[in-house]
Each structure stands twice: as C-alpha cells, then as structure tokens.
Design an enzyme around this catalytic site. Structure first.
Site, short mmCIF file in Angstrom:
data_model
loop_
_atom_site.label_atom_id
_atom_site.label_comp_id
_atom_site.label_asym_id
_atom_site.label_seq_id
_atom_site.Cartn_x
_atom_site.Cartn_y
_atom_site.Cartn_z
N ARG A 64 0.57 -0.94 0.11
CA ARG A 64 0.16 0.10 0.07
C ARG A 64 1.12 0.58 0.55
O ARG A 64 1.06 2.14 -0.74
CB ARG A 64 -1.19 0.21 1.16
CG ARG A 64 -2.23 1.25 1.60
CD ARG A 64 -2.38 1.43 2.65
NE ARG A 64 -3.62 -0.07 2.89
CZ ARG A 64 -4.38 -0.34 2.00
NH1 ARG A 64 -4.97 0.90 1.14
NH2 ARG A 64 -5.16 -1.45 2.91
N ARG A 90 -10.07 1.74 -2.85
CA ARG A 90 -8.40 2.01 -1.90
C ARG A 90 -8.78 2.91 -1.31
O ARG A 90 -8.57 3.79 -0.92
CB ARG A 90 -7.64 1.73 -2.88
CG ARG A 90 -7.66 0.87 -4.24
CD ARG A 90 -7.27 -0.48 -3.32
NE ARG A 90 -7.35 -1.68 -4.43
CZ ARG A 90 -8.14 -3.00 -4.17
NH1 ARG A 90 -8.19 -3.34 -3.13
NH2 ARG A 90 -7.76 -3.50 -5.52
N LEU A 92 -6.38 5.63 0.96
CA LEU A 92 -5.05 6.10 0.78
C LEU A 92 -4.29 5.62 2.05
O LEU A 92 -4.75 5.91 3.10
CB LEU A 92 -5.05 7.58 -0.03
CG LEU A 92 -6.26 7.26 -1.07
CD1 LEU A 92 -5.90 9.32 -1.35
CD2 LEU A 92 -5.07 6.71 -2.39
N HIS A 108 -19.29 9.22 -1.49
CA HIS A 108 -19.81 8.05 -0.22
C HIS A 108 -21.56 7.36 -0.83
O HIS A 108 -22.33 8.52 -0.44
CB HIS A 108 -19.20 8.30 0.69
CG HIS A 108 -20.00 6.64 2.02
ND1 HIS A 108 -18.69 6.03 1.25
CD2 HIS A 108 -20.39 6.06 2.38
CE1 HIS A 108 -18.97 4.34 2.77
NE2 HIS A 108 -19.64 4.89 2.75
N ASP A 140 -10.22 11.91 5.46
CA ASP A 140 -9.20 12.20 6.56
C ASP A 140 -8.46 10.75 6.94
O ASP A 140 -8.80 10.04 5.94
CB ASP A 140 -9.83 12.58 7.76
CG ASP A 140 -10.68 12.00 8.85
OD1 ASP A 140 -10.85 10.77 8.17
OD2 ASP A 140 -11.39 12.38 9.64
N GLY A 142 -9.89 8.10 8.24
CA GLY A 142 -9.75 7.18 9.25
C GLY A 142 -11.02 6.52 7.82
O GLY A 142 -10.89 6.88 6.75
N ASP A 144 -13.42 6.53 5.90
CA ASP A 144 -15.37 7.50 5.34
C ASP A 144 -15.07 8.52 7.10
O ASP A 144 -16.82 8.57 6.99
CB ASP A 144 -16.70 6.73 5.26
CG ASP A 144 -16.14 6.14 4.09
OD1 ASP A 144 -15.55 6.49 3.28
OD2 ASP A 144 -16.46 4.75 3.73
C1 GAR Z 1 -20.00 5.68 -6.46
O1 GAR Z 1 -21.28 5.06 -5.30
C2 GAR Z 1 -19.44 6.25 -4.76
O2 GAR Z 1 -19.85 7.05 -4.30
C3 GAR Z 1 -18.87 4.37 -4.52
O3 GAR Z 1 -18.59 3.73 -5.65
C4 GAR Z 1 -19.75 4.41 -6.96
C5 GAR Z 1 -18.59 4.68 -8.13
O4 GAR Z 1 -19.27 4.24 -9.06
N1 GAR Z 1 -17.48 4.49 -3.49
C6 GAR Z 1 -17.50 4.26 -2.25
O5 GAR Z 1 -18.72 3.55 -2.33
C7 GAR Z 1 -16.60 4.12 -1.79
N2 GAR Z 1 -16.56 3.78 0.04
P1 GAR Z 1 -19.10 4.78 -11.05
O6 GAR Z 1 -18.29 4.52 -10.60
O7 GAR Z 1 -20.03 4.05 -11.08
O8 GAR Z 1 -19.14 6.74 -10.64
#
Ligand code: GAR
Length: 195
Positions: A64, A90, A92, A108, A140, A142, A144
């Site tokens: 990572r 992923r 960071l 999110h 940050d 954490g 989310d």
């Molecule tokens: C989105 O809903 C985004 O919020 C989520 O992945 C999807 C990507 O959609 N992200 C997470 O769940 C991060 N924890 P997309 O590739 O069609 O934009």
C-alpha cells in the site's frame, strides 16, 4: 482555472457527470487528470473527453505504501487544486492523505456516519434500513470519517436490491459532487484541515 484530479476504480459514472459539468464554460473547475488503481472501465470517459489518465496498479495491501507513493507522484505532476475520490475502492496510506487533505474529497453511497466502508449499499439493505443516502466528505485518516460537506437522504423501497438502490443513489451523489466541487472552486466552501 481551478483544477481537479479524479481517482476511480470502476465504471466512473460520477466522473462522467463531473466531466460533463465541466464542459460548461460557466463551471468554475476543470478535470485535468484521471487516475485509477486498475484498468477501470471509467478511464474511457477520460479518453472521450480528451483528459489524460494514468493507472497505478494495486498490488496488494502489503504494498500500500509504495502504491500510495506512486499515486502521489503522479498527482504531483498535475498539481491539482483538488483531488476527488470518485469510487476509488482503496484506502490511501496516511502520508498521502496528509499530503492532500483537506483538498481531498470522497463521494460515498450512504448517509455518513451510517454505513461507512466498501459495501455501503449492501450494508444498508442487510440492516433493513428504510432510508439511506449519499454523502460527500473530506478524506481524513479514518474510513469515511472525515468532515461532511454535503449529504442527502434517499428512501429504500420495497423490491430494492443492491444494484437498484445504488443506481438511485448515484444521481444524487453526482448532483452533490458537482455542487461541492463548484462551491470549493468558487471559494464559497472553505476546507478546514483534518490531519
Ligand atoms: C459510487 O457510488 C461511489 O460513491 C462509490 O462507488 C461508486 C462508484 O460509481 N464509492 C464507494 O463506495 C467508496 N467507499 P461510479 O464508478 O459509477 O462513479
């Protein structure tokens, strides 16, 4: 012009919406580069809009830190004013977060702090939630947990499965993301340090 880098892992539908918004001459920000941790389908949107892209392949959690360093180097080439995690699945490394936060935001598919993590939509359905939502946050250290910049509620309805619910959440995410980027770019929304 206020410049934005977008990092993705998947289909990049939210990226596409931001690219479309940024074609409006009145929109105060431009996407200058798109990065991914794999040969993500969403990179095609960058190509269609003539935006440069890069891939830093994920090689596993044990690497990572090296992965994050390379990602950071690629971002530095473009010196973006803001980095948007738009479906980057992923975490960071902390030094990369420290380097970019609070100019590092994440979309999110839940009403944080409810349902953090990689399976927010699935978790909301499994919990029997009658409503969930969409959020845009500052990243940050954490998972989310950063300051919430915008969020909106979305009802879970009878017959929803993970896919159906996620497809209803995404348009709301897109609207929130575009509005947050616009407000940051104009200075209407000030980002406070998180780390
Ligand atoms: C989105 O809903 C985004 O919020 C989520 O992945 C999807 C990507 O959609 N992200 C997470 O769940 C991060 N924890 P997309 O590739 O069609 O934009």
């Amino acid at each position: 012009m206020f410049t934005v880098a977008v990092l993705i892992s998947g289909t990049g539908s939210n990226l596409r919406a931001l690219l479309e918004a940024a074609t409006d001459p009145e929109f105060p920000a431009r996407v200058v580069v798109v990065g991914a941790d794999r040969e993500a389908d969403g990179l095609l949107h960058a190509e269609r809009f003539g935006i440069p892209s890069f891939v830093v392949p994920w090689r596993g959690a044990a690497e990572r830190a090296e992965w994050g360093e390379e990602l950071h180097r690629q971002l530095q080439v473009w010196q973006p004013d803001l980095v948007v995690l738009s479906g980057l699945m992923r975490l960071l490394p902390p030094d990369v977060v420290a380097a970019w936060s609070p100019r590092l935001i994440n979309t999110h598919p839940a009403y944080l702090p409810e349902f953090p993590g990689a399976h927010a939509v699935r978790d909301a359905i499994a919990a029997g939630a009658t409503r969930t939502g969409a959020s845009v946050i500052v990243v940050d250290d954490g998972v989310d947990t950063g300051p919430i910049l915008a969020q909106e509620r979305i009802a879970v309805v009878a017959g929803d499965d993970e896919h159906l619910l996620h497809e209803r959440i995404k348009p709301v995410e897109r609207r929130l993301l575009i509005d947050v980027v616009r407000r940051i770019a104009t200075g209407e929304l000030q980002l406070a340090p998180t780390v």
